[in-house]
Motif scaffolding. Structure first.
Motif, PDB file in Angstrom:
ATOM      1  N   ARG A  94       0.587  -9.262  -5.374  1.00 20.91           N
ATOM      2  CA  ARG A  94       0.267  -8.291  -4.330  1.00 20.91           C
ATOM      3  C   ARG A  94       1.014  -8.586  -3.031  1.00 20.91           C
ATOM      4  NH1 ARG A  94      -1.694  -6.248  -8.595  1.00 20.91           N
ATOM      5  NH2 ARG A  94      -3.874  -5.765  -8.767  1.00 20.91           N
ATOM      6  N   ASN A 122      -0.291   1.777  -2.147  1.00 16.57           N
ATOM      7  CA  ASN A 122       1.071   2.052  -2.609  1.00 16.57           C
ATOM      8  C   ASN A 122       1.143   2.197  -4.124  1.00 16.57           C
ATOM      9  OD1 ASN A 122       2.143   2.124  -0.065  1.00 16.57           O
ATOM     10  ND2 ASN A 122       2.871   0.030  -0.095  1.00 16.57           N
ATOM     11  N   PHE A 123       0.411   1.370  -4.840  1.00 17.45           N
ATOM     12  CA  PHE A 123       0.426   1.432  -6.299  1.00 17.45           C
ATOM     13  C   PHE A 123      -0.112   2.775  -6.784  1.00 17.45           C
ATOM     14  CE2 PHE A 123      -0.972   0.447 -10.629  1.00 17.45           C
ATOM     15  CZ  PHE A 123       0.178  -0.153 -11.116  1.00 17.45           C
ATOM     16  N   LEU A 125       5.233   5.510   1.301  1.00 13.91           N
ATOM     17  CA  LEU A 125       4.659   4.163   1.179  1.00 13.91           C
ATOM     18  C   LEU A 125       4.279   3.559   2.526  1.00 13.91           C
ATOM     19  CD1 LEU A 125       7.111   2.643  -1.470  1.00 13.91           C
ATOM     20  CD2 LEU A 125       4.903   3.720  -1.865  1.00 13.91           C
ATOM     21  N   GLN A 162       4.434  -5.420  -9.102  1.00  9.90           N
ATOM     22  CA  GLN A 162       3.471  -6.399  -8.603  1.00  9.90           C
ATOM     23  C   GLN A 162       2.218  -6.364  -9.472  1.00  9.90           C
ATOM     24  OE1 GLN A 162       3.749  -8.564  -5.706  1.00  9.90           O
ATOM     25  NE2 GLN A 162       5.825  -8.063  -6.345  1.00  9.90           N
ATOM     26  N   VAL A 209       6.725  -2.221  -5.842  1.00  8.76           N
ATOM     27  CA  VAL A 209       5.286  -1.939  -5.888  1.00  8.76           C
ATOM     28  C   VAL A 209       4.809  -1.896  -7.333  1.00  8.76           C
ATOM     29  CG1 VAL A 209       3.522  -0.194  -5.404  1.00  8.76           C
ATOM     30  CG2 VAL A 209       5.251  -0.734  -3.677  1.00  8.76           C
ATOM     31  N   ALA A 255       2.620  -0.115   3.768  1.00  9.28           N
ATOM     32  CA  ALA A 255       3.687  -1.050   4.133  1.00  9.28           C
ATOM     33  C   ALA A 255       3.658  -1.300   5.639  1.00  9.28           C
ATOM     34  CB  ALA A 255       5.043  -0.465   3.732  1.00  9.28           C
ATOM     35  N   HIS A 299      -1.545  -2.871  -1.130  1.00 11.71           N
ATOM     36  CA  HIS A 299      -0.914  -2.747  -2.446  1.00 11.71           C
ATOM     37  C   HIS A 299      -1.551  -1.617  -3.251  1.00 11.71           C
ATOM     38  CE1 HIS A 299       0.816  -3.622  -6.319  1.00 11.71           C
ATOM     39  NE2 HIS A 299      -0.410  -3.605  -6.817  1.00 11.71           N
ATOM     40  N   ARG A 328      12.094   0.070  -3.513  1.00 14.63           N
ATOM     41  CA  ARG A 328      10.765  -0.024  -2.891  1.00 14.63           C
ATOM     42  C   ARG A 328       9.666   0.309  -3.886  1.00 14.63           C
ATOM     43  NH1 ARG A 328      14.778   2.553  -0.373  1.00 14.63           N
ATOM     44  NH2 ARG A 328      15.290   1.961   1.742  1.00 14.63           N
ATOM     45  N   TYR A 329       9.882   1.373  -4.665  1.00 15.83           N
ATOM     46  CA  TYR A 329       8.894   1.809  -5.643  1.00 15.83           C
ATOM     47  C   TYR A 329       8.802   0.823  -6.809  1.00 15.83           C
ATOM     48  CZ  TYR A 329       9.364   6.058  -2.945  1.00 15.83           C
ATOM     49  OH  TYR A 329       9.387   6.947  -1.916  1.00 15.83           O
ATOM     50  N   LEU A 345       4.981  -5.260   1.596  1.00 13.04           N
ATOM     51  CA  LEU A 345       6.241  -4.543   1.683  1.00 13.04           C
ATOM     52  C   LEU A 345       6.537  -4.235   3.151  1.00 13.04           C
ATOM     53  CD1 LEU A 345       8.505  -3.152   0.056  1.00 13.04           C
ATOM     54  CD2 LEU A 345       7.017  -1.161  -0.120  1.00 13.04           C
TER      55      LEU A 345
END
Length: 139
Positions: free
Chosen positions: A28, A80-81, A43, A24, A21, A47, A77, A17-18, A31
């Motif tokens: 973008r 999460n980023f 996240l 990307q 992210v 997500a 995005h 998952r990480y 998730l």
């Protein structure tokens, strides 16, 4: 990637998952995570969370992700980023060392304070009782 669907039923030290992210750059992608996954706590705000046993919910989430406006994709995005790039192993280690140092200093000061207190009572006939949740010292 347009959409990443990660709904594994068992969760471990899975970093997919990480990594998704972090990788990307321009696309973008959205998730979709299993709501019971550990990554859902970190996240989840960026997500779409689903119960993998509910196929209607998963299907609707895929549709929502595919139809999501670019601005909303970008916002999710970015959230999460930011989390992935600021909650690194290096940051964790530095925080751990910082708190460990603070704790060690507090324990040292407490110990020195106890020594001072014991030294004050050495010349008296008064009993000294020092107690905490796990130690009882009678002098």
């Amino acid at each position: 990637m347009d959409v990443a669907l990660v709904t594994s039923l068992k969760d471990g030290m899975n970093l997919v998952r990480y990594e998704l992210v972090a990788c990307q750059d321009s696309k973008r992608g959205v998730l979709i995570l299993r709501e019971f996954a550990g990554a859902a706590q970190s996240l989840g705000a960026g997500a779409i969370l689903v119960n993998p046993w509910n196929i209607t919910e998963v299907s609707n989430a895929i549709g929502q992700a595919l139809d999501m406006e670019p601005e909303k994709r970008e916002k999710r995005h970015n959230h999460n980023f930011l989390h992935v790039t600021t909650h690194t192993a290096q940051e964790w280690a530095e925080t751990f060392v910082r708190y460990e140092t603070i704790l060690s200093m507090k324990l040292l000061l407490l110990f020195l304070g106890l020594l001072s207190l014991i030294n004050q009572f050495c010349g008296t006939s008064l009993p000294l009782l020092v107690a905490s949740s796990d130690i009882i010292l009678v002098y």
